[in-house]
Each structure stands twice: as structure tokens, then as C-alpha cells.
Design an enzyme around this catalytic site. Structure first.
Site, mmCIF file in Angstrom:
data_model
loop_
_atom_site.group_PDB
_atom_site.id
_atom_site.type_symbol
_atom_site.label_atom_id
_atom_site.label_comp_id
_atom_site.label_asym_id
_atom_site.label_seq_id
_atom_site.Cartn_x
_atom_site.Cartn_y
_atom_site.Cartn_z
ATOM 1 N N ARG A 144 3.770 1.478 -1.441
ATOM 2 C CA ARG A 144 4.832 0.641 -0.894
ATOM 3 C C ARG A 144 6.206 1.172 -1.301
ATOM 4 O O ARG A 144 7.148 1.160 -0.503
ATOM 5 C CB ARG A 144 4.681 -0.806 -1.355
ATOM 6 C CG ARG A 144 5.552 -1.713 -0.512
ATOM 7 C CD ARG A 144 5.425 -3.148 -0.918
ATOM 8 N NE ARG A 144 6.109 -3.385 -2.162
ATOM 9 C CZ ARG A 144 6.684 -4.522 -2.483
ATOM 10 N NH1 ARG A 144 6.615 -5.548 -1.645
ATOM 11 N NH2 ARG A 144 7.298 -4.663 -3.635
ATOM 12 N N ARG A 172 -6.797 -10.322 1.005
ATOM 13 C CA ARG A 172 -5.738 -9.567 0.320
ATOM 14 C C ARG A 172 -6.308 -8.591 -0.701
ATOM 15 O O ARG A 172 -5.784 -8.461 -1.802
ATOM 16 C CB ARG A 172 -4.754 -10.504 -0.405
ATOM 17 C CG ARG A 172 -3.927 -11.359 0.473
ATOM 18 C CD ARG A 172 -2.576 -10.693 0.778
ATOM 19 N NE ARG A 172 -1.858 -11.540 1.716
ATOM 20 C CZ ARG A 172 -0.853 -12.339 1.378
ATOM 21 N NH1 ARG A 172 -0.411 -12.356 0.151
ATOM 22 N NH2 ARG A 172 -0.283 -13.079 2.282
HETATM 23 O O1 CP3 Z 1 -6.404 -9.197 3.282
HETATM 24 C C1 CP3 Z 1 -5.862 -8.071 3.328
HETATM 25 O O2 CP3 Z 1 -5.981 -7.228 2.401
HETATM 26 C C2 CP3 Z 1 -5.108 -7.661 4.586
HETATM 27 C C3 CP3 Z 1 -3.716 -7.798 4.531
HETATM 28 C C4 CP3 Z 1 -3.021 -9.137 4.766
HETATM 29 C C5 CP3 Z 1 -1.697 -9.359 4.346
HETATM 30 N N1 CP3 Z 1 -1.294 -10.556 4.816
HETATM 31 C C6 CP3 Z 1 -0.893 -8.404 3.570
HETATM 32 C C7 CP3 Z 1 0.301 -8.876 2.861
HETATM 33 C C8 CP3 Z 1 -3.435 -10.282 5.448
HETATM 34 C C9 CP3 Z 1 -4.780 -10.616 6.058
HETATM 35 C C10 CP3 Z 1 -2.321 -11.188 5.474
HETATM 36 C C11 CP3 Z 1 -2.347 -12.487 6.153
HETATM 37 C C12 CP3 Z 1 -1.242 -13.433 5.953
HETATM 38 N N2 CP3 Z 1 0.098 -13.164 5.868
HETATM 39 C C13 CP3 Z 1 -1.400 -14.830 5.916
HETATM 40 C C14 CP3 Z 1 -2.700 -15.570 6.090
HETATM 41 C C15 CP3 Z 1 -3.533 -15.568 4.876
HETATM 42 C C16 CP3 Z 1 -2.903 -16.290 3.704
HETATM 43 O O3 CP3 Z 1 -2.609 -15.578 2.723
HETATM 44 O O4 CP3 Z 1 -2.751 -17.495 3.780
HETATM 45 C C17 CP3 Z 1 -0.134 -15.392 5.737
HETATM 46 C C18 CP3 Z 1 0.210 -16.866 5.622
HETATM 47 C C19 CP3 Z 1 0.812 -14.322 5.729
HETATM 48 C C20 CP3 Z 1 2.290 -14.416 5.644
HETATM 49 C C21 CP3 Z 1 2.806 -13.730 4.466
HETATM 50 N N3 CP3 Z 1 2.849 -12.356 4.317
HETATM 51 C C22 CP3 Z 1 3.363 -14.325 3.301
HETATM 52 C C23 CP3 Z 1 3.478 -15.816 3.069
HETATM 53 C C24 CP3 Z 1 3.734 -13.267 2.459
HETATM 54 C C25 CP3 Z 1 4.471 -13.391 1.165
HETATM 55 C C26 CP3 Z 1 3.572 -13.925 0.104
HETATM 56 C C27 CP3 Z 1 3.219 -12.825 -0.812
HETATM 57 O O5 CP3 Z 1 2.057 -12.762 -1.241
HETATM 58 O O6 CP3 Z 1 4.132 -12.069 -1.113
HETATM 59 C C28 CP3 Z 1 3.375 -12.059 3.082
HETATM 60 C C29 CP3 Z 1 3.525 -10.684 2.557
HETATM 61 C C30 CP3 Z 1 2.268 -9.869 2.391
HETATM 62 N N4 CP3 Z 1 1.277 -9.730 3.327
HETATM 63 C C31 CP3 Z 1 1.937 -9.061 1.265
HETATM 64 C C32 CP3 Z 1 0.723 -8.424 1.558
HETATM 65 C C33 CP3 Z 1 -0.024 -7.432 0.730
HETATM 66 C C34 CP3 Z 1 2.799 -8.853 0.049
HETATM 67 C C35 CP3 Z 1 3.967 -8.058 0.502
HETATM 68 C C36 CP3 Z 1 4.493 -7.096 -0.509
HETATM 69 O O7 CP3 Z 1 3.887 -6.024 -0.743
HETATM 70 O O8 CP3 Z 1 5.592 -7.391 -1.026
#
Ligand code: CP3
Length: 353
Positions: free
Chosen positions: A40, A27
Site C-alpha cells: 500500500r 478482510r
Molecule cells: O475481504 C477481503 O480481504 C477483500 C477486501 C475487502 C475490503 N473491503 C478491503 C478494504 C472487502 C470485501 C471489503 C468490503 C467492505 N468495504 C465492506 C463490507 C464488509 C464489512 O467490512 O462490513 C464495507 C462496509 C467497506 C467499506 C470500507 N472500506 C470501510 C468502512 C473502510 C474503512 C474501514 C477500515 O477498515 O479502514 C474501507 C477500507 C478498506 N477496505 C480497507 C481494506 C483492506 C482498509 C484500507 C486501508 O488499507 O487503509
């Protein structure tokens, strides 16, 4: 395609010598960066950001413009795959991901099919090609997917969960149905990762965020065995180089030997395992990626340097370490502390080749 200016990340994954320990952060693009929040806001919402290749390219490059990271990771989300299967992904404000149509009924599970990644997920492949062009050989690009089990958690629960009640009910009461979902997910993930590799991803990572919630027996049956099938089905070489694969099970510290045996080039570690111990257990087979506590970034510059030193020292000398956090960068991280971290890893690990 042009050759890479900085291939330390790819070399470390293959346990080849490097002049310092390369790093990237899970992330690394995200809400802790004001420039991400601005992009965003322009996109309107998170899914539009993922589905618009120009914007996904822009946010992928943002952390690299700020920090001398050794790899870029595709900006996307693991849940785009179940979205492409028709489950209807949306992000409710402040609530995390949700599906309009979670998988509960037997007929829905029987009807589930793996999407053609070049069709329904074509926007991801467009983003990969666009990011590769923008990187212009500076650092390698990582592609990724969720593991079949972790994807199934969201597909069956309909979103995040504290107790995984629905998927665990299925696991114990109707394991045949869960296996059916996992088989479809395995096909989908293999095709999806291979399409990313063909579009230009130079390494791939499988995120098994929830495998650690299983018993040792269930982990092997419902998560690890499917990841093994994926690893066996991945394209191994592209553009004249090996395309390394990293497997990361959060909470998988007790099962490292089994994880290291599935054929991946590297194993990702969360912060609960000592990386030196992990190396003694499996480091002659695979490279290790990790494992600073993401909340170590909430300390002072001095404490961050100390914690970086602990991880580097615990790993010890020699090849095969990619520095990372033990899980994703928190949205509340101070971006200046990431500067401290990146500089500390590079400075403290520098050695003659
Ligand atoms: O690593 C990186 O920079 C690449 C981008 C990336 C995102 N999600 C962007 C994201 C990657 C590799 C993921 C993987 C992901 N997504 C996982 C596996 C890794 C982990 O964190 O356990 C999982 C379980 C998800 C599912 C997911 N997506 C959740 C649970 C959430 C909400 C939680 C949160 O942090 O808000 C997301 C949203 C998400 N994916 C965001 C980002 C930058 C935040 C969204 C936003 O901008 O509001």
C-alpha cells in the site's frame, strides 16, 4: 481453464462432502499484514491499490502465501460501485471512506444510473483475470459486492455513520427516493457481479453490513427484497460448475429463515448467532459461513483453539459449513494468531470423506 486443485470451499457451499471444513477470512488481506502495508505504501494510497490490477493481485495473494486458506477473495472495496456512479470516493487519512458528492437532492437521485461494469469498473475485471492467472487453479476466487442498501447507506450519508440519520430520514420521509436509489443499485450490483463471474470469479458474496440496523419490516422492504432480485439475476453456472452465492447480513440473526429463502446457496453469520442453532433453523436449505468473533484472535493460542472448537462443535458433523470470522479481520490482529486459527480449523475438522 485448468481444474481446481482445492475445491473444498465450493463443495462446502453446495453442501457436498469435504474431508475438512474449508476456511477463508473476511478482510484476509489488509493492514494486519506488514506485507500489505508495504504494498500500500508503494501504491501511495488505498484506492490506487484497488485500481491497479497488478497491485490488487499482489495483495490478494499475500494471505495465501502465509496461510493455507481455502479461497482467495478479490482485493477491492464495495464502494468502487458508487465511485463509478460519479460520487467521488476518497479515503481521508484515519477517517474511513467519504464521498465528495453524497446523494441528498431529488434531482441527483433521479439522474443516478448504473455504471457499465466493463467500462468504469474495468480495472476490477482486469484484477479478477489477473488473480485467476496467478492462482493457477490452486483455490477458487471469490468476487463480491455490497448490498444495494449498504451501498445506499454510504451514498446518502456521504461516509460511515453512527446513527444513519440521513438514510433513515429518507426511508421514513421519502421512501420513493430511497427505492429509486435501491433500484439503480440493484441493477448496478447484478451487472457488476455478473461481470466478475464472466471475468473468472468462481463464487460471489453480497456484503449487507448495515441491513441489521433496520426494523424487521424495513429490512425486508429495503434490503432483503433487493438482494433477492440480485440473486435471481446472477449467472448460475460457468466453466462447467455452479457459481455459488453467499449472502451476509451483519446483525441479521433474527431473520435467518427469510434470508435463507431468497435463493442464495449460503448464508453468512456474524458472531452473535449460535451456528448450531442457525443450522437447525435453516441448514437444510443453505450452507452456513462463519462465525468466529474476530476478536477471538486477540486471545492466546489455546483460547483460539478452544473458540474454534466451539464453532466447529456447535455446527456439528456433516456438510455445508465454511469457516470464517463473523466480520472482517481487525487491523490490530497478530498475524501469528491467524496461523493458529487456520491450523486449528483444518486439524480439528478433519474427517474421512
Ligand atoms: O475481504 C477481503 O480481504 C477483500 C477486501 C475487502 C475490503 N473491503 C478491503 C478494504 C472487502 C470485501 C471489503 C468490503 C467492505 N468495504 C465492506 C463490507 C464488509 C464489512 O467490512 O462490513 C464495507 C462496509 C467497506 C467499506 C470500507 N472500506 C470501510 C468502512 C473502510 C474503512 C474501514 C477500515 O477498515 O479502514 C474501507 C477500507 C478498506 N477496505 C480497507 C481494506 C483492506 C482498509 C484500507 C486501508 O488499507 O487503509
Amino acid at each position: 481453464m485448468s481444474s481446481l486443485k482445492n475445491d473444498t470451499f465450493l463443495r462446502a457451499l453446495l453442501r457436498q462432502p469435504t474431508e475438512y471444513t474449508p476456511l477463508w477470512l473476511m478482510r484476509q488481506a489488509g493492514r494486519y499484514l506488514p506485507e500489505y502495508n508495504a504494498t500500500r505504501a508503494r501504491a501511495g494510497d488505498f484506492l490506487t491499490l484497488c485500481k491497479t490490477p497488478d497491485l490488487a493481485t499482489e495483495v490478494t495473494l499475500q494471505p495465501l502465501a502465509r496461510y493455507p486458506l481455502d479461497a482467495a477473495i478479490l482485493f477491492s472495496d464495495i464502494l468502487t460501485v458508487p465511485d463509478a456512479m460519479g460520487l467521488g470516493l476518497y479515503f481521508a487519512q484515519g477517517e474511513g471512506p467519504r464521498f465528495e458528492r453524497p446523494l441528498r437532492d431529488e434531482w441527483e437521485i433521479r439522474d443516478l444510473t448504473a455504471p457499465d461494469p466493463t467500462d468504469k469498473l474495468g480495472y476490477v475485471m482486469d484484477a479478477v483475470r489477473s488473480i485467476r492467472r496467478a492462482l493457477d487453479g490452486s483455490v477458487p476466487l471469490i468476487g463480491f459486492s455490497g448490498s444495494p442498501f449498504t451501498l445506499a447507506c454510504y451514498m446518502v450519508e456521504g461516509g460511515g455513520s453512527d446513527d444513519f440519520r440521513h438514510i433513515k430520514t429518507m426511508l421514513y420521509a421519502r421512501p420513493d427516493l430511497l427505492h429509486r436509489i435501491l433500484e439503480v443499485n440493484t441493477r448496478a450490483v447484478t451487472d457488476y457481479l455478473n461481470a466478475q463471474i464472466e471475468a473468472g470469479a468462481q463464487a460471489v458474496m453480497i456484503f449487507d453490513t448495515w441491513g441489521g440496523s433496520l426494523t424487521p419490516h424495513a429490512y425486508k422492504e429495503f434490503s432483503l427484497s433487493y438482494m433477492q432480485t440480485i440473486v435471481e439475476g446472477l449467472i448460475k453456472e460457468r466453466e462447467g460448475r455452479r457459481v455459488p452465492c453467499v449472502v451476509f447480513t451483519k446483525g441479521g440473526g433474527n431473520w435467518l429463515e427469510a434470508i435463507a429463502d431468497i435463493g442464495a446457496d449460503a448464508v453468512g453469520l456474524d458472531w452473535s448467532t449460535d451456528i448450531g442453532e442457525a443450522r437447525r433453523r435453516i441448514g437444510d436449505k443453505v450452507a452456513l459461513q462463519g462465525n468466529l468473533d474476530p476478536f477471538a484472535l486477540f486471545g492466546t493460542p489455546d483460547s483460539i483453539r478452544t473458540e474454534v472448537g466451539r464453532v466447529l462443535e456447535s455446527y456439528g458433523t456433516g456438510n455445508g459449513h465454511v469457516f470464517n470470522l463473523g466480520h472482517g479481520t481487525s487491523q490490530f490482529t497478530n498475524p501469528d494468531n491467524v496461523t493458529v486459527l487456520v491450523d486449528a480449523v483444518h486439524a480439528q475438522s478433519r474427517r474421512p470423506l
